[in-house]
Design an enzyme around this catalytic site. Structure first.
Site, mmCIF file in Angstrom:
data_model
loop_
_atom_site.group_PDB
_atom_site.id
_atom_site.type_symbol
_atom_site.label_atom_id
_atom_site.label_comp_id
_atom_site.label_asym_id
_atom_site.label_seq_id
_atom_site.Cartn_x
_atom_site.Cartn_y
_atom_site.Cartn_z
ATOM 1 N N ASP A 1 36.638 40.884 36.806
ATOM 2 C CA ASP A 1 36.338 42.751 37.033
ATOM 3 C C ASP A 1 34.773 42.163 37.000
ATOM 4 O O ASP A 1 33.726 42.245 37.524
ATOM 5 C CB ASP A 1 36.706 43.349 36.243
ATOM 6 N N GLU B 1 38.356 55.601 35.989
ATOM 7 C CA GLU B 1 36.886 56.184 35.689
ATOM 8 C C GLU B 1 36.521 56.437 36.861
ATOM 9 O O GLU B 1 35.678 57.683 36.526
ATOM 10 C CB GLU B 1 36.739 54.726 35.379
ATOM 11 N N ASP B 2 36.620 56.676 38.288
ATOM 12 C CA ASP B 2 35.616 56.623 39.385
ATOM 13 C C ASP B 2 36.352 57.640 40.040
ATOM 14 O O ASP B 2 35.971 58.124 41.192
ATOM 15 C CB ASP B 2 35.089 55.352 40.049
ATOM 16 N N HIS C 1 35.803 45.980 45.840
ATOM 17 C CA HIS C 1 35.404 45.198 44.573
ATOM 18 C C HIS C 1 37.105 44.769 44.037
ATOM 19 O O HIS C 1 37.253 43.915 43.849
ATOM 20 C CB HIS C 1 35.201 46.101 43.926
ATOM 21 N N ASP D 1 24.739 13.486 28.884
ATOM 22 C CA ASP D 1 25.968 13.608 29.843
ATOM 23 C C ASP D 1 25.450 14.691 31.374
ATOM 24 O O ASP D 1 26.536 16.240 31.100
ATOM 25 C CB ASP D 1 27.079 14.636 29.295
ATOM 26 N N HIS E 1 42.285 49.548 38.659
ATOM 27 C CA HIS E 1 41.265 49.238 37.522
ATOM 28 C C HIS E 1 40.551 50.466 37.296
ATOM 29 O O HIS E 1 39.398 50.943 36.194
ATOM 30 C CB HIS E 1 41.143 47.917 36.847
HETATM 31 MN MN MN Z 1 35.295 46.718 38.144
#
Ligand code: MN
Length: 724
Positions: free
Chosen positions: A141, A78-79, A50, A261, A74
């Site tokens: 993300d 957090e993880d 990811h 269109d 990123h």
């Molecule tokens: Mn992510």
């Protein structure tokens, strides 16, 4: 192409025509890879795929090394258990700030109650304004999460799609990243309305071969006519996105056959002059449909999009849209703000200093001005709404406004004074009503009056669409019509009380006023009158207050402090000496709430006597030297401390440990100081916030308590509130 392994990513990095610090990127990868070791995505892929995919999307935008590194990292904070500090040490402040920003945005719940949502969006805008790359990473993300949404459970698919539709796609639009926006919307709508999408796709499939042949013919016919333009322009033909057709069929209720269109042809040239030349050729070859021509080159969209748009009808009788733009405009249209990293060294990453991000700053500022969180939520919804109309002043200046704006919004967009003095409006030379909704291309003339009686009408608040106009109207009423506001606010409140079966007591109203940081009941009425505080909020507060008082009456045998507030005001007032003035009306400024012993100064207000500030109050410091107010500051002092008591509130931040409240209570009580009220709650970071209101004889005693409280083990800070 999207990469999911580091080998693919490295290959891509080496292939692009830009210098990257591969060592730093590998260092980021290694840290992320170790940190996510053993973690899986719902799809069963290793988690690291990811962040690699997100980095590769950002590589498509040609973002810089730090952004790629931050993308790889990123989800680490957090993880996993790696602290942000580690990332700062290893990769520097920029990468750490980006990782932190993306983490914080990720933790903000978006499908919450409206007022909570306003606050949450504010947090996101704050993170964006520090470094615009934060939101670019977050968008990449989210884009990858959308692309891989299939693996998620159904309820997550819906929730994520809704968030994307309501929030991330509009942000991508505001940043001009139209490819990202379109892809997000297209994926989201498939989860939100799978059957509706299937129907659209069935209709589009129906004449696919005919259509492809049609587009090919158009392309080659145009190419034949512009052979003299060198280098050769690129001509693309395409069917518009599912979602853009979906909107027309289901939202605007147009029959599929009547959508002009569905087909679009794009001609990309080198210069602006060539754009207009190609336009001339197209209008010569095909018949243009009236009112469908838009010159976004002369009048760019607020997100900087530029192009010529025209809809024409071919020999087959099928209408199609032609977009004509330069290469540079094309890149801006695809990548938006990210185009700067692609073609230039970068931009001022600090969005607060960039004119193009004015809207971020404006939303944040407007939020600070508003008194009420409901108004903020409302403002954000309008401000993020993606559609704009372009309206002209008689002199030819262009004003862009959200769809459904009225002539009132137009007037306030020109200038506050134009709005305040407006008595009427003409569109195309014809008088229109105040609720006339302006359309793109309208030439609007605002008629103003210089009469002293001129001013906005209260019902304009319901007619105006933009938060800018509403804010300006409210602030006019706030300033200019106090008596009227009080009367109206009182009437509205009494009406609302009757409706809710509330019999208000004076002390309850003053308690509410205080909680709203308003000085008096009249101020409360006035705020209701000009719309600065919502009625429903007050009713809610009163109900809470009634409940609280009921409980108090049941619980506490003494009502010792019942009238202390009133005594407090009276005795403080007695104790003020104003130089050269006898017996004048004195009030204490809400901003700094001075206590006996504080060095003070007076300010002669217009019609409300003298307001007393602390000498070090920020409002004094900021306004002391201003030309218009200079004359109005006046010396003031305390008449000498008497034996009455005063109420002061202190704000304590401390560790959340057992017996903390008991220890603080003891520290205060040891000075024989009565505690009037005490509230404690836990803070997000694990600390606690305790707010204590005490009765003191003056400044000296208060300082004493604060010193004592500060000595309690675990107390981090002690501050007096009302001090700025
Ligand atoms: Mn992510």
């Amino acid at each position: 192409m999207m990469c999911t392994t580091i080998e693919q990513l490295v290959e891509r990095i080496k292939a692009v025509d830009k210098q990257y610090d591969l060592e730093k990127i590998m260092k980021a990868y290694n840290l992320a890879n170790d940190a996510h070791e053993g973690q899986m995505r719902s799809s069963g892929d290793p988690y690291i795929s990811h962040p690699i995919a997100v980095a590769s999307i950002l590589l498509d935008f040609c973002m810089d090394t730090d952004t790629i590194a931050a993308a790889l990292l990123h989800d680490v904070v957090e993880d996993t258990d790696i602290p942000l500090e580690d990332i700062r040490k290893k990769f520097g402040d920029d990468v750490a700030l980006m990782v932190d920003g993306v983490t914080k945005i990720g933790q903000v719940p978006l499908n919450t109650k409206e007022e909570q949502q306003a606050e949450n969006i504010r947090k996101i805008l704050m993170a964006m304004s520090k470094d615009i790359r934060v939101i670019i990473i977050k968008l990449a993300d989210r884009l990858h999460n959308m692309r891989t949404l299939d693996a998620r459970p159904a309820h997550k698919q819906r929730k994520t799609s809704l968030e994307t539709m309501n929030f991330y796609a509009p942000i991508a639009h505001r940043l001009g990243m139209s490819d990202v926006k379109e892809e997000m919307e297209d994926i989201a709508i498939h989860y939100l309305d799978p059957y509706g999408c299937k129907e659209i796709e069935r209709l589009m499939e129906l004449h696919k071969e005919e259509r492809d042949r049609f587009i090919d013919t158009i392309k080659s016919r145009i190419r034949e006519r512009i052979t003299d333009i060198k280098p050769e322009p690129s001509i693309e033909g395409r069917v518009k996105s599912t979602y853009s057709i979906y909107k027309k069929v289901y939202v605007k209720n147009k029959p599929f056959d009547e959508i002009y269109d569905i087909y679009a042809v794009r001609v990309i040239v080198q210069s602006v002059i060539e754009c207009y030349n190609v336009l001339g050729v197209i209008h010569d070859m095909f018949r243009p449909i009236p009112y469908r021509f838009k010159d976004y080159i002369a009048t760019p969209k607020p997100n900087r999009y530029q192009s010529l748009h025209t809809t024409v009808i071919g020999r087959e009788g099928i209408p199609f849209e032609v977009q004509i733009r330069t290469v540079e405009m094309h890149n801006t249209a695809q990548y938006g703000v990210a185009a700067h990293w692609k073609y230039k060294a970068g931009i001022n990453k600090n969005a607060a200093g960039e004119q193009r991000f004015d809207w971020i700053r404006q939303i944040l500022e407007r939020q600070q001005e508003a008194d009420d969180v409901e108004l903020i939520a409302d403002a954000i919804k309008t401000d993020l709404a993606p559609d704009d109309v372009y309206v002209f002043t008689p002199k030819g200046d262009v004003i862009s406004l959200p769809v459904d704006s009225t002539v009132i919004d137009f007037a306030y967009a020109i200038h506050t004074q134009v709005g305040n003095k407006m008595t009427g409006a003409k569109v195309g030379g014809r008088m229109v009503s105040f609720d006339y909704k302006v359309k793109t291309g309208d030439i609007v003339e605002i008629i103003t009056s210089n009469s002293a009686n001129a001013g906005p009408n209260r019902n304009w608040l319901d007619i105006a669409k933009t938060s800018e106009a509403k804010g300006k109207i409210r602030s006019w009423f706030k300033k200019e019509r106090r008596e009227e506001n009080i009367e109206r606010g009182k009437m509205d409140l009494e009406h609302e009380f009757r409706r809710n079966g509330i019999i208000p007591e004076a002390d309850m109203l003053s308690a509410i006023a205080e909680r709203q940081r308003l000085g008096s009941i009249d101020d409360l009425y006035a705020a209701v009158g000009y719309g600065g505080v919502s009625l429903s909020k007050i009713i809610q507060r009163i109900k809470e207050e009634q409940l609280r008082q009921q409980k108090e009456q049941n619980n506490s045998p003494t009502k010792a402090f019942e009238n202390i507030e009133e005594n407090n005001r009276r005795s403080r007032r007695k104790g003020i000496i104003i130089e050269g003035v006898d017996n004048c009306l004195v009030k204490f400024a809400q901003c700094c709430n001075p206590l006996p012993g504080d060095p003070i100064i007076g300010f002669v207000t217009r019609g409300f006597g003298v307001s007393i500030h602390k000498l070090d109050c920020i409002n004094v410091i900021n306004n002391m030297e201003s030309e218009e107010n200079k004359e109005r500051w006046i010396k003031a002092s305390w008449a000498g401390v008497d034996d009455s008591t005063y109420r002061a509130t202190i704000d304590i931040i401390c560790e959340d440990r057992t017996a903390m409240i008991a220890d603080i209570t003891v520290a205060i009580a040891s000075n024989h100081i009565p505690i009037h009220e005490m509230n404690a709650h836990q803070l997000k970071n694990g600390n606690a916030n305790i707010v204590v209101t005490v009765e003191v004889a003056g400044m000296e005693q208060l300082t004493n308590i604060m010193v004592k409280v500060k000595k309690v083990p675990g107390v981090i800070s002690v501050e007096r509130t009302g001090k700025q």
